[in-house]
Design a protein around this motif. Structure first.
Motif, PDB file in Angstrom:
ATOM      1  N   PRO A   1      19.315 -14.107   4.662  1.00  0.00           N
ATOM      2  CA  PRO A   1      18.414 -13.168   3.999  1.00  0.00           C
ATOM      3  C   PRO A   1      18.884 -12.898   2.567  1.00  0.00           C
ATOM      4  O   PRO A   1      20.012 -13.252   2.195  1.00  0.00           O
TER       5      PRO A   1
ATOM      6  N   ARG B   1      19.756  -7.545   2.015  1.00  0.00           N
ATOM      7  CA  ARG B   1      19.185  -7.403   3.350  1.00  0.00           C
ATOM      8  C   ARG B   1      20.029  -8.119   4.403  1.00  0.00           C
ATOM      9  O   ARG B   1      19.519  -8.567   5.430  1.00  0.00           O
ATOM     10  N   ARG B   2      21.319  -8.228   4.155  1.00  0.00           N
ATOM     11  CA  ARG B   2      22.166  -9.019   5.046  1.00  0.00           C
ATOM     12  C   ARG B   2      22.953  -8.213   6.066  1.00  0.00           C
ATOM     13  O   ARG B   2      23.863  -8.743   6.708  1.00  0.00           O
TER      14      ARG B   2
END
Length: 202
Positions: free
Chosen positions: A83, A87-88
């Protein structure tokens, strides 16, 4: 970037093979037998543990299957296997949950190592049952571990689940079985399994 992949088809190198096939970049393979071939000075210069998998990427050496998966996802962003950086959270969480609690709990269970209840705080997975319940929840909240999109977390932790179901080290619960059914037939995984199957037979 030239990629050279050191592996044995009966090793965790199968995970990296799947990841390399997902990335789609060309790579060379060096197959090493267990025992002396992995303990040579030349191989220990790449991995002092004397093990595989090892990935040499240009002038960089990466060991540990989870690390190699994360490295390849970043090195080849066009493959879409990680991602966006902001957004990880879930991606890193479940990628390294597979490399830590899942592998440790399954290994200890297979070896008959039972952590006393009053010592469970000393081990990262607590207990096998705690790890299992956590893993089942992780594969149930979204189609894939990082959300709606397949990622390197599914390659690594998904491989742990697939092996666990195959060899009986994880129970075939509905949640784990449904998750594995979602990822097992990906073209890259099938290609990787075919390549390693050929190597195994050879």
């Amino acid at each position: 970037m030239k990629l050279t992949f050191y592996t044995n088809p009966r090793s965790r190198g199968a995970i990296v093979r799947w990841m390399l096939e997902e990335v789609g970049a060309p790579y060379d393979t060096v197959v090493l037998d267990y025992g002396p071939p992995m303990k040579t000075p030349e191989h220990r210069a790449l991995n002092p543990m004397g093990k595989v998998p090892v990935l040499v990427a240009g002038d960089q050496v990466v060991t540990e299957a989870a690390a190699i998966c994360a490295f390849l996802a970043d090195a080849f962003p066009a493959a879409g296997l990680a991602p966006p950086p902001a957004r990880r959270g879930a991606y890193y969480r479940w990628l390294f949950f597979g490399a830590g609690p899942v592998e440790a709990a399954v290994t200890n269970q297979s070896l008959g190592v039972e952590v006393p209840e009053d010592r469970r705080g000393m081990v990262g997975y607590g207990s096998f049952d705690t790890m299992l319940a956590t893993l089942e929840k992780a594969v149930s909240v979204a189609p894939y571990l990082a959300g709606d999109a397949f990622s390197a977390a599914d390659v690594y932790t998904g491989s742990q689940i697939g092996w666990g179901l195959q060899f009986g080290t994880l129970p075939p619960t509905p949640a784990l079985t449904a998750y594995w059914d979602r990822v097992k037939d990906r073209p890259a995984r099938r290609r990787a399994a075919e390549i390693d199957g050929i190597l195994t037979e050879g």
